[in-house]
Design an enzyme around this catalytic site. Structure first.
Site, PDB file in Angstrom:
ATOM      1  N   GLN A   1      -2.662 -70.822 -28.393  1.00  0.00           N
ATOM      2  CA  GLN A   1      -2.102 -70.819 -28.271  1.00  0.00           C
ATOM      3  C   GLN A   1      -0.263 -71.820 -28.507  1.00  0.00           C
ATOM      4  O   GLN A   1      -0.732 -72.422 -29.090  1.00  0.00           O
ATOM      5  CB  GLN A   1      -1.633 -70.841 -25.908  1.00  0.00           C
ATOM      6  CG  GLN A   1      -2.125 -71.926 -25.697  1.00  0.00           C
ATOM      7  CD  GLN A   1      -1.456 -73.547 -25.382  1.00  0.00           C
ATOM      8  OE1 GLN A   1      -0.092 -72.793 -25.358  1.00  0.00           O
ATOM      9  NE2 GLN A   1      -1.381 -74.389 -24.671  1.00  0.00           N
TER      10      GLN A   1
ATOM     11  N   ASN B   1       3.300 -78.084 -12.014  1.00  0.00           N
ATOM     12  CA  ASN B   1       3.160 -77.682 -10.808  1.00  0.00           C
ATOM     13  C   ASN B   1       4.336 -77.583  -9.984  1.00  0.00           C
ATOM     14  O   ASN B   1       4.765 -77.064  -9.275  1.00  0.00           O
ATOM     15  CB  ASN B   1       2.137 -78.897 -10.199  1.00  0.00           C
ATOM     16  CG  ASN B   1       0.773 -78.674 -10.417  1.00  0.00           C
ATOM     17  OD1 ASN B   1       0.352 -77.311 -11.299  1.00  0.00           O
ATOM     18  ND2 ASN B   1      -0.209 -79.297  -8.810  1.00  0.00           N
ATOM     19  N   GLU B   2       5.604 -78.589 -11.027  1.00  0.00           N
ATOM     20  CA  GLU B   2       6.665 -78.804 -10.474  1.00  0.00           C
ATOM     21  C   GLU B   2       7.034 -77.121 -10.327  1.00  0.00           C
ATOM     22  O   GLU B   2       8.077 -76.935  -9.279  1.00  0.00           O
ATOM     23  CB  GLU B   2       7.604 -79.486 -11.015  1.00  0.00           C
ATOM     24  CG  GLU B   2       7.178 -81.078 -11.023  1.00  0.00           C
ATOM     25  CD  GLU B   2       6.003 -81.770 -10.966  1.00  0.00           C
ATOM     26  OE1 GLU B   2       5.678 -81.525 -12.015  1.00  0.00           O
ATOM     27  OE2 GLU B   2       5.317 -82.159 -10.578  1.00  0.00           O
TER      28      GLU B   2
ATOM     29  N   SER C   1      -3.303 -76.034 -27.283  1.00  0.00           N
ATOM     30  CA  SER C   1      -4.461 -76.262 -26.993  1.00  0.00           C
ATOM     31  C   SER C   1      -5.529 -75.571 -28.341  1.00  0.00           C
ATOM     32  O   SER C   1      -5.385 -73.951 -28.212  1.00  0.00           O
ATOM     33  CB  SER C   1      -5.333 -75.772 -25.218  1.00  0.00           C
ATOM     34  OG  SER C   1      -4.392 -76.298 -24.845  1.00  0.00           O
TER      35      SER C   1
ATOM     36  N   SER D   1       4.532 -73.784 -26.010  1.00  0.00           N
ATOM     37  CA  SER D   1       5.320 -74.935 -25.950  1.00  0.00           C
ATOM     38  C   SER D   1       5.742 -76.142 -27.336  1.00  0.00           C
ATOM     39  O   SER D   1       5.452 -75.217 -28.431  1.00  0.00           O
ATOM     40  CB  SER D   1       4.666 -76.347 -25.385  1.00  0.00           C
ATOM     41  OG  SER D   1       4.460 -76.309 -24.313  1.00  0.00           O
TER      42      SER D   1
ATOM     43  N   GLU E   1      -2.754 -65.603 -16.158  1.00  0.00           N
ATOM     44  CA  GLU E   1      -3.216 -66.680 -16.844  1.00  0.00           C
ATOM     45  C   GLU E   1      -3.214 -67.899 -14.973  1.00  0.00           C
ATOM     46  O   GLU E   1      -4.364 -68.659 -14.504  1.00  0.00           O
ATOM     47  CB  GLU E   1      -2.281 -67.648 -17.949  1.00  0.00           C
ATOM     48  CG  GLU E   1      -3.006 -69.129 -17.232  1.00  0.00           C
ATOM     49  CD  GLU E   1      -1.950 -70.413 -18.544  1.00  0.00           C
ATOM     50  OE1 GLU E   1      -2.458 -71.435 -19.144  1.00  0.00           O
ATOM     51  OE2 GLU E   1      -0.666 -69.494 -19.378  1.00  0.00           O
TER      52      GLU E   1
END
Lengths: 341, 386
Positions: free
Chosen positions: B125, B367-368, B160, B128, B244
């Site tokens: 992917q 997670n934020e 990744s 970012s 996802e």
């Protein structure tokens, strides 16, 4: 697979929620803490009429059960509304007596179940057997009509109680059952009935914790949306949001354990039920406690007052976490009973 | 309310179990974050695909078995219980494939899905960028319109599997003049060995090249490799990231297997008097069960919803998938921490898993960000400054 509540179960939850919303349960809880039981007993009778205490009893004793899933549904609502009184204990006593009936000990169930199922009388009990030891104090023994004491190889009708004291939760009044009393059952049937009582007590307590946790979360979300500081709702601050998000995560992952335990219990899947009930008890207790700590912090000093109704749930969450066996006992059971071939 | 499987589902489970028992390598493959391990895992994908076990939930015409979500979850439980290798094709299978099935052309699906299923093409992917992480919509890599296609320029990072993968997919800014940052983005695919692409592997915490930076310098991409409408990339990608974070990225099967392994290690090496550690083992066991039951609840609601049975249902998980992501990513770390405390950090069996788990709260939406989504969309709290 349909691992979600059906329409009828959801309607049952809604009807209990509606009934308890209409009753002044916080007022009844405060009366109960003061030793005034009339308003709480009125709520109790209505719960009996709604069938809550018949969910653990078979039809031949005027029950509609055993229905563990519906029991979990009902106790979520009892927790959500902070209903006072020995509701878990009564359901556990009904489960104990129903088990005796199934094991060829018909006299005690015949004698006690109809009044308990109908909500005319409440029960409390202690379990002190080696495999079921959850301590010597009985909840609301001063008001309960049936006092059961189950130890190793015997179930007795306690002759009375002494020394009422308040728990951290002032609506939970604890007494010590007097020794002796009529022997209702002995030997293996007594032990099997005690184990059954503990299963149902764990399930009902876990479900109650879940309801307490959701009530705390809902009230806190409403509060932080309305409370303004620095010109904005405090609920727009990330520190506040993230704390409440964690509470929701904890509750949403405790909920399937509670209903999974109910399904395993209903299906008579002993191995799964043993681990699932323990997992539900630990996880729902922790989630409610987590919700209480967040609720207190995010309400600020207001939440720290006895006068504000939030206190009813805050203290109940802490008390229920240790009721019917502490987290260590139940975690031990998870490790002992889990697969891991 | 029940937890029962149909006879057909049980039969499917038995078939998967039997196949896995006969095919799973007796010894673990080398780490898939190494060149040797990547090749071994690619070959394993081919072995799975030869008997239609690599993508059970896809339509049969692309190499799948048309399995619904319940069967997919059963397959995953069997897969990880059998100790089968990690899935080197995971990015393509769980991120790109759902997007192609929803938004791709029939030609794209026919061309791209079968080699993805067999491991012949492994996808990375490219979301970012150095300046665009959680605020992905601020991305600056560009796609410029040219005759017959697009020309890509810019830099992607934390990609990744890109060190050894064949192709990549991601978002590029195709219209620089929109009023909102998430408009004017286009979803494109490109070969990692195309002219103008430079792949620079990045060593993760343990030094293994698990991800890479991608430098794009006038890379030509034909129109056939655009997914959906140009300019609609954000909407299309969000449907992918929803999947996802939903049910398909981390199935309960893998955590049930991990908890089971920890329990065995505890029984073999644990000190019964150490109840503090025992309690953490209990939390590993009950956490895996909670995740399994949470997933069954959602999966059976989705399944009933698609057949019109349940009133409270929907096709996808939506914001609820953020609950999932926070739970499994933190759970995974906790279980590995417990194992390391039980066995020591020199125990080879858990260290690679620990390093992998440490990335969980960061990737696939930190997670934020997930907690913001939970608070705003599920609890209804007001938006504020991050």
């Amino acid at each position: 697979m349909r691992f979600f509540l059906d329409d009828e179960q959801r309607a049952f939850a809604r009807s209990l929620d509606g009934m308890l919303t209409a009753a002044d349960v916080p007022g009844a809880a405060r009366d109960w803490a003061a030793g005034e039981h009339a308003s709480g007993l009125a709520v109790w009778r209505r719960l009996g009429e709604a069938g809550v205490f018949g969910l653990a009893a078979p039809e031949e004793y005027e029950g509609v059960g055993p229905l563990p899933v519906e029991t979990a549904v009902a106790f979520v609502e009892l927790g959500r509304h902070a209903v006072p009184g020995p509701a878990v204990e009564t359901v556990a006593a009904v489960a104990l007596l129903s088990r005796l009936a199934g094991l060829g000990v018909p006299e005690p169930p015949k004698r006690f179940l109809p009044a308990l199922v109908g909500g005319r009388v409440s029960a409390t009990l202690t379990l002190t057997g080696t495999r079921t030891n959850t301590g010597p104090l009985a909840l609301d023994a001063d008001t309960a009509g049936v006092l059961l004491a189950a130890g190793d190889g015997e179930v007795r009708l306690a002759p009375g109680q002494a020394g009422t004291r308040a728990s951290l939760d002032p609506t939970r009044r604890l007494g010590r059952l007097l020794p002796g009393g009529e022997l209702l059952a002995s030997g293996e049937p007594a032990d099997a009935a005690a184990r059954r009582a503990l299963d149902w007590a764990a399930l009902a307590t876990a479900a109650q914790c879940l309801g307490v946790g959701y009530a705390l979360l809902d009230r806190t979300v409403a509060y932080v949306k309305g409370r303004t500081q620095f010109g904005v709702p405090v609920g727009s601050f990330q520190a506040v949001k993230h704390r409440l998000a964690d509470v929701l995560v904890a509750l949403e992952f405790a909920r399937p354990l509670v209903f999974g335990a109910a399904v395993s219990l209903r299906d008579g899947n002993r191995a799964a039920a043993r681990v699932d009930l323990a997992a539900a008890k630990v996880t729902a207790g922790d989630a409610a406690h987590h919700a209480a700590r967040a609720a207190l912090q995010l309400h600020g000093a207001l939440g720290y007052t006895a006068e504000y109704d939030l206190s009813l749930w805050l203290l109940k969450a802490r008390a229920l976490r240790g009721a019917w066996g502490g987290a260590g006992m139940w975690r031990g059971r998870v490790v002992e009973g889990a697969g891991g071939s | 309310m029940d937890l029962d499987f149909s006879a057909e589902e049980e039969e499917f489970r038995r078939e998967a179990r039997a196949w896995l028992a006969a095919h799973v390598p007796a010894r673990p493959l080398p780490s898939l974050e190494t060149e040797e391990g990547f090749a071994a895992h690619r070959a394993w994908e081919g072995e799975l695909a030869a008997d239609r076990w690599s993508v059970v939930s896809w339509p049969e015409e692309y190499g799948g078995r048309g399995a619904g979500i319940v069967k997919w979850l059963l397959f995953e439980e069997e897969y990880y219980a059998a100790g089968a290798p990690g899935r080197v094709s995971q990015n393509g299978i769980s991120l790109l494939a759902p997007t192609l099935l929803d938004h791709g052309t029939p030609e794209q699906r026919a061309l791209l899905l079968p080699p993805m299923a067999s491991g012949e093409t492994i996808w990375a992917q490219a979301w970012s960028e150095p300046e665009s992480g959680s605020d992905l919509a601020s991305l600056r890599s560009t796609a410029r319109r040219v005759r017959g296609g697009w020309v890509l320029n810019g830099q992607k990072t934390w990609s990744s599997r890109a060190a050894f993968a064949d192709r990549a997919f991601g978002l590029f800014r195709s219209d620089p003049d929109t009023d909102r940052p998430h408009r004017g983005l286009t979803y494109l695919m490109f070969p990692l060995d195309a002219e103008g692409v430079t792949v620079r592997p990045i060593g993760r915490l343990d030094g293994k090249p698990a991800f890479a930076e991608l430098f794009l310098d006038d890379v030509f991409v034909p129109d056939e490799d655009v997914i959906g409408e140009p300019g609609q990339g954000w909407r299309i990608a969000m449907s992918t990231t929803g999947d996802e974070r939903g049910l398909t990225l981390r199935s309960p099967g893998r955590f049930l297997a991990t908890a089971d392994r920890l329990l065995r290690d505890w029984r073999a090496h644990g000190d019964p008097a150490d109840t503090a550690l025992r309690d953490r083992v209990a939390d590993a066991v009950l956490g895996a069960r909670a995740y399994q039951l949470f997933t069954w609840a959602n999966a059976s609601r989705l399944a009933a919803g698609s057949s019109g049975e349940a009133s409270e249902s929907g096709r996808s998980m939506g914001a609820e998938s953020s609950l999932n992501k926070v739970f499994w990513s933190e759970y995974d770390i906790a279980v590995h921490e417990t194992a390391l405390d039980l066995l020591g950090t020199e125990c080879g069996d858990w260290t690679e898993g620990y390093v992998f788990a440490l990335a969980g709260p960061i990737y696939a939406g930190t997670n934020e960000i997930q907690r913001d989504i939970i608070a705003e969309r599920l609890l209804g709290l007001p938006k504020g400054r991050r």
